[in-house]
Design a protein around this motif. Structure first.
Motif, PDB file in Angstrom:
ATOM      1  N   GLU A 150       0.843  -1.197   0.000  1.00 55.12           N
ATOM      2  CA  GLU A 150       0.000   0.000   0.000  1.00 55.12           C
ATOM      3  C   GLU A 150       0.884   1.254   0.000  1.00 55.12           C
ATOM      4  OE1 GLU A 150      -3.168   1.747   3.083  1.00 55.12           O
ATOM      5  OE2 GLU A 150      -2.757  -0.416   3.190  1.00 55.12           O
ATOM      6  N   ARG A 151       0.446   2.309  -0.676  1.00 55.24           N
ATOM      7  CA  ARG A 151       1.208   3.572  -0.719  1.00 55.24           C
ATOM      8  C   ARG A 151       1.017   4.315   0.601  1.00 55.24           C
ATOM      9  NH1 ARG A 151       2.825   7.795  -4.430  1.00 55.24           N
ATOM     10  NH2 ARG A 151       1.770   9.738  -3.929  1.00 55.24           N
ATOM     11  N   VAL A 152       2.126   4.621   1.282  1.00 55.37           N
ATOM     12  CA  VAL A 152       2.033   5.340   2.557  1.00 55.37           C
ATOM     13  C   VAL A 152       2.952   6.563   2.516  1.00 55.37           C
ATOM     14  CG1 VAL A 152       1.475   3.264   3.915  1.00 55.37           C
ATOM     15  CG2 VAL A 152       3.863   3.981   3.679  1.00 55.37           C
ATOM     16  N   GLY A 153       2.734   7.478   3.457  1.00 60.58           N
ATOM     17  CA  GLY A 153       3.589   8.660   3.562  1.00 60.58           C
ATOM     18  C   GLY A 153       4.828   8.333   4.387  1.00 60.58           C
ATOM     19  N   ILE A 154       6.010   8.600   3.813  1.00 57.11           N
ATOM     20  CA  ILE A 154       7.267   8.329   4.519  1.00 57.11           C
ATOM     21  C   ILE A 154       8.042   9.631   4.656  1.00 57.11           C
ATOM     22  CG2 ILE A 154       9.445   7.050   4.508  1.00 57.11           C
ATOM     23  CD1 ILE A 154       8.036   4.810   3.060  1.00 57.11           C
ATOM     24  N   PHE A 155       8.192  10.061   5.913  1.00 55.00           N
ATOM     25  CA  PHE A 155       8.916  11.307   6.199  1.00 55.00           C
ATOM     26  C   PHE A 155      10.411  10.998   6.259  1.00 55.00           C
ATOM     27  CE2 PHE A 155      10.870  14.061   9.443  1.00 55.00           C
ATOM     28  CZ  PHE A 155      10.554  15.317   8.947  1.00 55.00           C
ATOM     29  N   CYS A 156      11.192  11.730   5.489  1.00 54.21           N
ATOM     30  CA  CYS A 156      12.655  11.543   5.537  1.00 54.21           C
ATOM     31  C   CYS A 156      13.303  12.912   5.669  1.00 54.21           C
ATOM     32  CB  CYS A 156      13.138  10.822   4.280  1.00 54.21           C
ATOM     33  SG  CYS A 156      14.923  10.620   4.292  1.00 54.21           S
ATOM     34  N   ASP A 157      14.015  13.123   6.790  1.00 52.47           N
ATOM     35  CA  ASP A 157      14.579  14.457   7.051  1.00 52.47           C
ATOM     36  C   ASP A 157      16.052  14.554   6.662  1.00 52.47           C
ATOM     37  OD1 ASP A 157      16.002  13.104   9.015  1.00 52.47           O
ATOM     38  OD2 ASP A 157      14.828  13.891  10.681  1.00 52.47           O
ATOM     39  N   THR A 158      16.611  13.470   6.114  1.00 52.14           N
ATOM     40  CA  THR A 158      18.058  13.435   5.870  1.00 52.14           C
ATOM     41  C   THR A 158      18.369  13.505   4.383  1.00 52.14           C
ATOM     42  OG1 THR A 158      18.336  12.127   7.857  1.00 52.14           O
ATOM     43  CG2 THR A 158      20.159  12.087   6.295  1.00 52.14           C
ATOM     44  N   GLU A 159      19.346  14.324   4.036  1.00 54.77           N
ATOM     45  CA  GLU A 159      19.793  14.413   2.645  1.00 54.77           C
ATOM     46  C   GLU A 159      21.010  13.511   2.506  1.00 54.77           C
ATOM     47  OE1 GLU A 159      19.478  18.433   1.121  1.00 54.77           O
ATOM     48  OE2 GLU A 159      21.447  18.073   0.221  1.00 54.77           O
ATOM     49  N   PHE A 160      20.890  12.443   1.753  1.00 53.35           N
ATOM     50  CA  PHE A 160      21.991  11.485   1.594  1.00 53.35           C
ATOM     51  C   PHE A 160      22.834  11.848   0.376  1.00 53.35           C
ATOM     52  CE2 PHE A 160      18.861   9.028   4.002  1.00 53.35           C
ATOM     53  CZ  PHE A 160      19.666   8.488   4.982  1.00 53.35           C
ATOM     54  N   PRO A 161      24.111  11.415   0.366  1.00 51.79           N
ATOM     55  CA  PRO A 161      24.919  11.578  -0.838  1.00 51.79           C
ATOM     56  C   PRO A 161      24.276  10.837  -2.027  1.00 51.79           C
ATOM     57  CG  PRO A 161      26.256  10.888   1.035  1.00 51.79           C
ATOM     58  CD  PRO A 161      24.834  10.794   1.464  1.00 51.79           C
ATOM     59  N   ARG A 162      24.735  11.149  -3.242  1.00 54.92           N
ATOM     60  CA  ARG A 162      24.039  10.764  -4.469  1.00 54.92           C
ATOM     61  C   ARG A 162      23.662   9.279  -4.576  1.00 54.92           C
ATOM     62  NH1 ARG A 162      26.374  11.892 -10.129  1.00 54.92           N
ATOM     63  NH2 ARG A 162      28.191  11.524  -8.890  1.00 54.92           N
ATOM     64  N   GLU A 163      24.657   8.404  -4.349  1.00 62.84           N
ATOM     65  CA  GLU A 163      24.403   6.970  -4.560  1.00 62.84           C
ATOM     66  C   GLU A 163      23.342   6.454  -3.585  1.00 62.84           C
ATOM     67  OE1 GLU A 163      26.836   2.735  -4.450  1.00 62.84           O
ATOM     68  OE2 GLU A 163      27.911   4.583  -4.027  1.00 62.84           O
ATOM     69  N   ALA A 164      23.466   6.855  -2.312  1.00 63.84           N
ATOM     70  CA  ALA A 164      22.498   6.412  -1.301  1.00 63.84           C
ATOM     71  C   ALA A 164      21.127   7.017  -1.581  1.00 63.84           C
ATOM     72  CB  ALA A 164      22.983   6.813   0.096  1.00 63.84           C
ATOM     73  N   ALA A 165      21.106   8.292  -2.024  1.00 62.34           N
ATOM     74  CA  ALA A 165      19.834   8.960  -2.316  1.00 62.34           C
ATOM     75  C   ALA A 165      19.113   8.234  -3.452  1.00 62.34           C
ATOM     76  CB  ALA A 165      20.089  10.416  -2.672  1.00 62.34           C
ATOM     77  N   ALA A 166      19.883   7.788  -4.458  1.00 62.88           N
ATOM     78  CA  ALA A 166      19.266   7.095  -5.597  1.00 62.88           C
ATOM     79  C   ALA A 166      18.667   5.759  -5.150  1.00 62.88           C
ATOM     80  CB  ALA A 166      20.317   6.873  -6.688  1.00 62.88           C
ATOM     81  N   GLU A 167      19.377   5.030  -4.276  1.00 60.70           N
ATOM     82  CA  GLU A 167      18.834   3.742  -3.774  1.00 60.70           C
ATOM     83  C   GLU A 167      17.571   3.972  -2.967  1.00 60.70           C
ATOM     84  OE1 GLU A 167      20.580   0.336  -2.163  1.00 60.70           O
ATOM     85  OE2 GLU A 167      22.453   0.560  -3.255  1.00 60.70           O
ATOM     86  N   LEU A 168      17.593   5.052  -2.167  1.00 62.68           N
ATOM     87  CA  LEU A 168      16.418   5.345  -1.340  1.00 62.68           C
ATOM     88  C   LEU A 168      15.231   5.701  -2.236  1.00 62.68           C
ATOM     89  CD1 LEU A 168      15.330   5.686   1.554  1.00 62.68           C
ATOM     90  CD2 LEU A 168      16.000   8.099   1.425  1.00 62.68           C
ATOM     91  N   ALA A 169      15.471   6.548  -3.230  1.00 59.88           N
ATOM     92  CA  ALA A 169      14.384   6.959  -4.133  1.00 59.88           C
ATOM     93  C   ALA A 169      13.805   5.740  -4.836  1.00 59.88           C
ATOM     94  CB  ALA A 169      14.901   7.984  -5.132  1.00 59.88           C
ATOM     95  N   ALA A 170      14.672   4.840  -5.304  1.00 59.37           N
ATOM     96  CA  ALA A 170      14.183   3.640  -5.999  1.00 59.37           C
ATOM     97  C   ALA A 170      13.390   2.762  -5.040  1.00 59.37           C
ATOM     98  CB  ALA A 170      15.371   2.877  -6.590  1.00 59.37           C
TER      99      ALA A 170
END
Ligand SMILES: NC(=O)c1ccc[n+]([C@@H]2O[C@H](COP(=O)([O-])OP(=O)(O)OC[C@H]3O[C@@H](n4cnc5c(N)ncnc54)[C@H](OP(=O)(O)O)[C@@H]3O)[C@@H](O)[C@H]2O)c1
Length: 324
Positions: free
Chosen positions: A3-23
């Motif tokens: 199910e689609r839920v709201g996920i709050f993320c307050d941390t800005e990760f470096p590029r590679e980690a940010a891409a994995e998180l987004a995916a």
């Protein structure tokens, strides 16, 4: 598909980690605060974005976690969780059905490797040899005489959580005796567990005293002058937990008087120590800049740990590193 839920993320990760998180969060709605965090030592400001979230990832401020009406699972990007480790937060979280997890699993390996490196460096006299090199010195006989084997030595661990458990595994081939103190032993420990009454006697036997205590109401100044005075002159103290758990003036006095042989501090209070602080040049004191948990894959590991826990949450399975 979950199910689609709201996920709050307050941390800005470096590029590679940010891409994995987004995916990994493609199927969900990611909620971002107005001001993002870059590290994991400070809490983020309260931000209305969290009010729509069911899940939070990062260092959300404790009051916001409790105020968010739908929040059920929060994953911290740190092993420590001092801000949340108090009865009022625990009680309120329990009442609203909020699970809080740390990232201990991510940090246990580098911290345990760091401690193993320090213990071996002590035994092989590496700091002395490095100093000799800077002075163009060649003190072969003395350094050979000072080096010792770990086999049969006693390692006392203060705090027996993720880091201490991994260090126990890494130390296995060296055949040391490990004694450990923990707030609430689980019963599955493979080392000798100590009660607080038994600690003084264990300190008197310790060759290596390893402080991996978290910062909380019970650990402030835990390793104080009285406990340091129990140690043998040949003992070495290691602190990679939190600086507040170790009495710095008492440690300095013990090093200067020769009451203990040395100290390795990865954490201090404050961080960094002011330039004129006496621990910078206390004899046998070695300071690393709160980097024991670091490694070049830290951020990717944090993201993977969160996504794996998110999958467990979605399947209704027990969460890893749950602390509340
Ligand atoms: N230097 C670095 O880069 C670095 C990196 C990661 C972590 N750390 C520090 O290391 C600490 C430990 O990490 P970890 O992953 O091993 O945490 P952990 O798995 O939460 O283990 C900490 C253990 O200490 C116990 N404890 C708490 N208060 C105590 C007390 N008064 N006396 C005896 N035991 C007590 C805890 O018991 P309960 O479960 O009952 O609370 C827990 O078993 C963290 O909190 C953090 O401060 C430093």
């Amino acid at each position: 598909m979950s199910e689609r839920v709201g996920i709050f993320c307050d941390t800005e990760f470096p590029r590679e980690a940010a891409a994995e998180l987004a995916a990994g969060l493609r199927a969900h709605r990611v909620l971002r605060p107005a001001v993002a965090l870059r590290g994991n030592l400070a809490a983020s400001q309260s931000d209305p974005a969290i009010l729509e979230a069911e899940i939070a990832f990062g260092q959300p401020d404790p009051a916001s976690l409790l105020a968010a009406p739908r929040l059920r699972f929060a994953q911290l990007t740190s092993a420590g969780y001092t801000r949340y480790d108090e009865p009022r937060f625990r009680g309120a979280a329990r009442s609203k059905g909020l699970a809080l997890c740390s990232s201990s699993t991510v940090y246990a390996e580098p911290c345990a490797e760091h401690l193993l490196a320090l213990i071996l460096a002590t035994a092989r006299r590496l700091p002395d040899c490095c100093e000799d090199q800077h002075q163009r010195g060649w003190h072969a006989a003395e350094r050979r005489r000072q080096a010792f084997l770990l086999r049969g030595q006693t390692v006392v661990l203060l705090g027996y959580g993720a880091i201490a458990r991994r260090l126990t595994e890494l130390l296995a081939p060296f055949e040391v005796q490990i004694l450990a103190l923990d707030r609430a032993p689980r019963g599955d420990e493979t080392v000798t567990m100590l009660s607080e009454e038994e600690l003084d006697a264990a300190l008197a036997r310790a060759d290596h005293l390893v402080d991996v205590l978290p910062e909380n109401a019970t650990t402030a100044g835990f390793l104080d002058a009285r406990r340091l005075a129990k140690l043998q002159p040949s003992a070495t103290v290691y602190n990679i937990g939190r600086g507040t758990t170790l009495d710095h003036p008492a440690l300095c006095a013990a090093l200067r008087s020769g009451a203990i042989a040395g100290a390795y501090l990865d954490v201090t209070d404050p961080e960094p120590l002011p330039p004129g602080h006496p621990l910078w040049d206390a004899p046998g004191c070695h300071i690393t800049p709160h980097m024991a948990g670091g490694r070049n894959t830290e951020h990717v590991a944090l993201v993977r740990h969160f996504l794996a826990n998110l999958a467990r949450y979605e399947r209704g399975e027990p969460l890893r590193d749950r602390v509340v």
